[in-house]
Design an enzyme around this catalytic site. Structure first.
Site, PDB file in Angstrom:
ATOM      1  N   GLY A  32      31.954  33.611 -54.333  1.00  0.00           N
ATOM      2  CA  GLY A  32      33.324  34.078 -54.471  1.00  0.00           C
ATOM      3  C   GLY A  32      33.421  35.582 -54.297  1.00  0.00           C
ATOM      4  O   GLY A  32      32.529  36.212 -53.734  1.00  0.00           O
ATOM      5  N   GLY A  37      33.337  40.653 -45.042  1.00  0.00           N
ATOM      6  CA  GLY A  37      32.047  40.097 -44.597  1.00  0.00           C
ATOM      7  C   GLY A  37      32.080  38.581 -44.672  1.00  0.00           C
ATOM      8  O   GLY A  37      31.641  37.873 -43.751  1.00  0.00           O
ATOM      9  N   HIS A  38      32.640  38.052 -45.774  1.00  0.00           N
ATOM     10  CA  HIS A  38      32.779  36.594 -45.890  1.00  0.00           C
ATOM     11  C   HIS A  38      33.738  36.067 -44.825  1.00  0.00           C
ATOM     12  O   HIS A  38      33.535  34.982 -44.280  1.00  0.00           O
ATOM     13  CB  HIS A  38      33.315  36.212 -47.275  1.00  0.00           C
ATOM     14  CG  HIS A  38      32.347  36.465 -48.394  1.00  0.00           C
ATOM     15  ND1 HIS A  38      32.519  37.494 -49.293  1.00  0.00           N
ATOM     16  CD2 HIS A  38      31.216  35.836 -48.763  1.00  0.00           C
ATOM     17  CE1 HIS A  38      31.531  37.475 -50.173  1.00  0.00           C
ATOM     18  NE2 HIS A  38      30.720  36.491 -49.876  1.00  0.00           N
ATOM     19  N   GLY A 148      24.850  35.353 -44.102  1.00  0.00           N
ATOM     20  CA  GLY A 148      25.031  36.698 -43.547  1.00  0.00           C
ATOM     21  C   GLY A 148      23.704  37.420 -43.361  1.00  0.00           C
ATOM     22  O   GLY A 148      22.769  37.244 -44.147  1.00  0.00           O
ATOM     23  N   ARG A 149      23.652  38.271 -42.335  1.00  0.00           N
ATOM     24  CA  ARG A 149      22.436  39.065 -42.088  1.00  0.00           C
ATOM     25  C   ARG A 149      22.268  40.175 -43.119  1.00  0.00           C
ATOM     26  O   ARG A 149      21.210  40.782 -43.209  1.00  0.00           O
ATOM     27  CB  ARG A 149      22.478  39.693 -40.689  1.00  0.00           C
ATOM     28  CG  ARG A 149      22.325  38.684 -39.576  1.00  0.00           C
ATOM     29  CD  ARG A 149      22.045  39.362 -38.239  1.00  0.00           C
ATOM     30  NE  ARG A 149      22.118  38.392 -37.171  1.00  0.00           N
ATOM     31  CZ  ARG A 149      21.127  37.571 -36.821  1.00  0.00           C
ATOM     32  NH1 ARG A 149      19.984  37.605 -37.470  1.00  0.00           N
ATOM     33  NH2 ARG A 149      21.280  36.708 -35.841  1.00  0.00           N
ATOM     34  N   ARG A 188      29.522  43.479 -54.770  1.00  0.00           N
ATOM     35  CA  ARG A 188      29.135  44.415 -55.837  1.00  0.00           C
ATOM     36  C   ARG A 188      29.642  45.836 -55.579  1.00  0.00           C
ATOM     37  O   ARG A 188      29.542  46.677 -56.472  1.00  0.00           O
ATOM     38  CB  ARG A 188      27.616  44.412 -56.021  1.00  0.00           C
ATOM     39  CG  ARG A 188      27.122  43.097 -56.630  1.00  0.00           C
ATOM     40  CD  ARG A 188      25.672  43.177 -57.076  1.00  0.00           C
ATOM     41  NE  ARG A 188      25.326  42.040 -57.909  1.00  0.00           N
ATOM     42  CZ  ARG A 188      24.662  40.966 -57.483  1.00  0.00           C
ATOM     43  NH1 ARG A 188      24.301  40.861 -56.221  1.00  0.00           N
ATOM     44  NH2 ARG A 188      24.386  39.982 -58.319  1.00  0.00           N
TER      45      ARG A 188
END
Ligand code: PAF
Length: 288
Positions: A32, A37-38, A148-149, A188
């Site tokens: 979540g 990026g998500h 993701g990378r 974060r």
């Protein structure tokens, strides 16, 4: 207008909704606090499969005592809105007892790689990640799963698990996404104060410095990146290394390409970042 997205909270609801999905299914596992990026993971999922399933579960198995399990951001409404915008067919949001009705008897071991780099600072973290990912694969039965990378070591370990256990799922990697100032997107980043955020930009600068020093070989790349981090007030370097992106082993003498990976603490927040570098050449790709 934002669409309403279908949500499953229980394994039974998930099974019923999964049975109704048409064509190939791509799973995007998340904890979540979805950011851009998500969004790129969701968009990649939409490109490679007919239906997208997202899981949102802050997995206690991958947090050590004292880490941010309890304060991990949980902006559910915004997560559902982004999922709906990106055409997600189903969002699976299990509670902790739904996901782990009992203490797991069996856990996946991430092996030696699970103890290095991120794993050295976060013992057991990758065992927890692989255990929940394997469980999500079992519950959702996706044809494809997107990672993701940015979490390069996690990606290498998930690929390793799928290969070693012959799991019937294809792993797709999605590019690392940065804010306009260069900071790699992470849930974060919300923990950073304005000053800490300025200090955190040293991570991207360190990667650029490392990539620019590729003529000096692995040692030159590491030294250039480390110098930027070490000189930045408020940044405490954890590791800087150049590794093989698939195995996270040191790259061999004949390798011309490696992954420059680094981790640092900014205030109380641990950040990681990486970039692909050419080794032993005067050219390097720099930040993606
Ligand atoms: O990358 C993450 O967000 C988590 O590690 C994952 C893959 C969702 C497992 O909890």
């Amino acid at each position: 207008m934002t669409q309403v997205v279908r949500v499953a909270h229980t394994r039974a609801e998930l099974a019923a909704a999964r049975a109704r999905l048409r064509g190939s299914v791509a799973l995007v596992p998340t904890m979540g606090a979805l950011h851009e990026g998500h969004r790129s993971l969701l968009q990649r999922a939409g490109e490679v499969a007919d239906s997208i399933v997202v899981s949102i579960f802050v997995n206690p198995l991958q947090f050590a005592p004292g880490e941010d399990l309890d304060r991990y951001p949980r902006p559910l409404e915004a997560d559902l809105a982004m999922s709906a915008d990106e055409g997600v067919a189903l969002v699976f949001i299990p509670s902790r007892p739904e996901m782990y009705p009992r203490e797991p008897v069996v856990r996946i071991s991430a092996g030696a790689l699970g103890d290095r780099f991120e794993g050295a600072t976060r013992p057991g973290h990758f065992d927890g990640v692989l255990t929940v990912v394997a469980k999500l694969f079992g519950l959702v039965r996706p044809d494809i799963a997107i990672f993701g990378r940015k979490d390069a070591q996690q990606l290498a370990l998930v690929r390793g698990m799928v290969a070693d256990l012959e799991l019937p799922v294809r792993i797709e990697a999605s590019p690392l996404i940065r804010d306009a100032d260069g900071l790699a997107l992470s849930s974060r980043n919300k923990y950073l104060s304005a000053d800490e955020r300025q200090s955190a930009l040293a991570l991207a600068r360190a990667l650029n410095a490392g990539a620019g020093a590729s003529g000096g070989g692995v040692d030159g790349i590491i030294a250039a990146a480390r110098q930027v981090l070490d000189e930045q007030h408020g940044v405490e370097t954890d590791y800087v290394a150049v590794v093989d992106p698939d195995t996270f082993d040191e790259i061999g003498p004949s390798s011309t390409v490696g992954l420059l990976v680094l981790a640092a603490r900014v205030g109380t927040t641990r950040l990681i970042d990486n970039v692909c570098v050419e080794v032993g050449s005067t050219f390097s790709e720099g930040l993606r």
